[in-house]
Design an enzyme around this catalytic site. Structure first.
Site, PDB file in Angstrom:
ATOM      1  N   SER A 260       0.850  -1.191   0.000  1.00 47.68           N
ATOM      2  CA  SER A 260       0.000   0.000   0.000  1.00 47.68           C
ATOM      3  C   SER A 260       0.884   1.238   0.000  1.00 47.68           C
ATOM      4  CB  SER A 260      -0.891   0.000   1.242  1.00 47.68           C
ATOM      5  OG  SER A 260      -0.112   0.349   2.372  1.00 47.68           O
ATOM      6  N   LYS A 261       0.232   2.376  -0.041  1.00 45.35           N
ATOM      7  CA  LYS A 261       0.936   3.661  -0.056  1.00 45.35           C
ATOM      8  C   LYS A 261       1.992   3.778   1.045  1.00 45.35           C
ATOM      9  CE  LYS A 261      -1.022   6.793  -3.019  1.00 45.35           C
ATOM     10  NZ  LYS A 261      -0.816   5.850  -4.133  1.00 45.35           N
ATOM     11  N   ARG A 262       1.699   3.120   2.170  1.00 46.20           N
ATOM     12  CA  ARG A 262       2.633   3.146   3.301  1.00 46.20           C
ATOM     13  C   ARG A 262       4.026   2.668   2.889  1.00 46.20           C
ATOM     14  NH1 ARG A 262       2.503  -0.541   6.838  1.00 46.20           N
ATOM     15  NH2 ARG A 262       0.998  -1.752   5.632  1.00 46.20           N
ATOM     16  N   GLY A 264       5.608   3.363   0.315  1.00 42.98           N
ATOM     17  CA  GLY A 264       6.284   4.285  -0.615  1.00 42.98           C
ATOM     18  C   GLY A 264       5.634   4.179  -1.980  1.00 42.98           C
TER      19      GLY A 264
END
Ligand code: GLU
Length: 491
Positions: A260-262, A264
């Protein structure tokens, strides 16, 4: 009997840029189609009008084009007009088809109009839970006939159309990735096909479209595995032939959580910006859930198509390995013909404001890329490598001040300038540079750091940093002269 032509699709619900997981699904479907000489279809699942904007669709199409994943049917990548005989390819333009299908089910008694409000449905679910049952919705106590329902709707009332799960039985299919999968029908209650606001739901649209678009194989993300149950019920209700399904294992981040976006960069666009090559990203995502029968890691598109069969999908989740992606990128980057590599590097230099006049000369470009590409992992590494070659960026760093204070420096610069002027050509080879340094050493009576650091300052404006024997051959004499003159002016 001749077997049916393979037809597969990628069906994004576009909300922003294409995610690497989506890119993988698209690539696998594309390769599967091409391997089997079949068709690859792009279908845009944009019934959620608030989330799936036209802009997002354009962005995803752009990303797919960048990855060189081309579809045979779907929105034309340039004009967005429908391309192919099974259109429209955007679900938002197929609502009449879904309504007609919903009506068909209602007429057959396989679905019903449901006038119950959200509050009423909530109460039913709560009652089921209180009684220790699963909170699934069944039919209402009193069924409303289709004619009656239409009258009430015309009078302003709202109703959903709900599929009736009448049969209690197991649904089994052979998943092309996971093997045999069985779902009991009571995993779902009567489910909504058309919401009370008139919007059809994903499972309903997807089934109808896959059937009408004659899709033979559905490769999609694992998160859709449980949707297959509702879809199988719908196929059966319509009497449509079931495609083969294959649910692709998740891609996890290095911490083994769903990517996920977490973690990067996760969108294709992020990787483009970071200087990754589409060929490398494709090859990398290819191996995130599939492996080549040949055991090869770096495969040309042709080889990918040749070797791509569903037997090689991994059932275990893939872990996103950034180091491998970097390695893959540098392999592809180094293998590019220099004209092509320059075409890719140039926008990165422009964006960094680097004007390099020598770059007009193909022989110079060839030399520069031969030298620099081994230091590049991504295209984004280019600006810092090329920076010392841009005259407009030439400036003295803070730590060059010390060099200006040395008594030897001026003598070194004078001798360096003289040698440059005497040099018969506009360019200096590495061997010529070594010889020049020796001459300067003798003429200026300087050695060690009092020789090398002033020369360095006269070439790159700083006493430390990149190797001169690499840079000097890439700088024309005119630039070197301008630079040493600046030293002398400040000496
Ligand atoms: N629109 C769905 C998604 O983006 C596609 C699911 C499917 O392939 O059936 O996840």
């Amino acid at each position: 009997m001749a077997s049916k032509k393979v037809r597969v699709r990628f069906a994004p619900s576009p909300t922003g840029y294409l995610h690497v997981g989506g890119a993988r699904t698209a690539l696998y479907n594309y390769l599967f189609a091409k391997h089997h000489k079949g068709d690859f279809i792009l279908r845009v699942e944009d019934t959620d009008l608030e989330r799936s904007t036209e802009e997002s669709m354009r962005m995803q199409i752009q990303d797919l084009k960048w990855l060189d994943i081309r579809w045979d049917e779907g929105p034309n990548p340039e004009t967005l007009q429908d391309m192919g005989p099974h259109g429209p390819y955007r679900q938002s333009q197929r609502k009449h088809i879904y309504m007609e299908h919903a009506e068909r089910l209602v007429q057959a008694g396989k679905a019903y109009y449901d006038f119950r409000t959200d509050e009423e449905l909530e109460k039913i679910k709560e009652a089921h839970i209180a009684a220790g049952r699963s909170p699934q919705v069944g039919p209402p106590d009193v069924m409303v006939s289709a004619d009656e329902a239409k009258k009430r709707i015309a009078g302003g009332e709202k109703a959903a159309i709900r599929f009736r799960v009448a049969e209690v039985r197991d649904y089994t299919f052979v998943d092309l990735v996971r093997g045999e999968v069985t779902f009991p029908s009571d995993m779902v209650g009567d489910f909504v096909c058309i919401r009370s606001n008139g919007m059809p739901v994903y499972n309903f649209c997807c089934t109808i479209d896959d059937a009408l678009m004659e899709i033979t194989h559905v490769f999609r993300a694992e998160e859709h595995l449980s949707n297959t149950l509702r879809q199988m019920m719908l196929y059966q209700a319509f009497g449509y032939e079931l495609p083969k399904f294959g649910h692709l294992s998740f891609i996890l981040g290095p911490d083994r959580q769903k990517l996920s976006k977490r973690h990067g960069a996760t969108s294709v666009h992020d990787y483009e910006e970071k200087g990754y090559l589409p060929e490398a990203l494709n090859n990398f995502v290819l191996l995130s859930g599939w492996s080549a029968p040949s055991g090869d890691e770096v495969l040309s598109r042709e080889e990918q198509i040749r070797q791509f069969t569903h037997e090689r999908f991994n059932t275990a989740a893939a872990v996103f390995d950034n180091t491998k992606l970097e390695w893959m990128n540098s392999v592809y980057l180094r293998a590019l013909p220099h004209d092509e590599l320059w075409r890719r590097v140039e926008p990165f230099l422009k964006r960094a404001g680097l004007e390099i006049p020598m770059a007009e000369d193909p022989a110079w470009r060839d030399q520069a890329l031969t030298t620099f590409k081994s230091y590049m992992t991504t295209l984004a590494d280019a600006p810092k490598l090329f920076l010392p070659l841009a005259d407009s960026k030439f400036a003295f760093t803070e730590d060059s001040k010390e060099v200006f204070a040395w008594p030897e420096s001026k003598k070194v610069w004078e001798a360096w300038k003289e040698q440059l002027e005497k040099h018969p050509s506009d360019r200096i080879t590495e061997a010529e540079f070594n010889a020049l340094q020796d001459t300067v050493k003798n003429a200026a009576g300087a050695k060690g750091k009092t020789l090398f650091q002033p020369i360095r300052v006269a070439v790159i404006g700083q006493p430390h940093g990149a190797e001169l024997k690499i840079l000097v051959p890439l700088l024309p004499k005119s630039s070197l002269l301008k630079r040493v003159e600046q030293c002398l002016k400040n000496a």
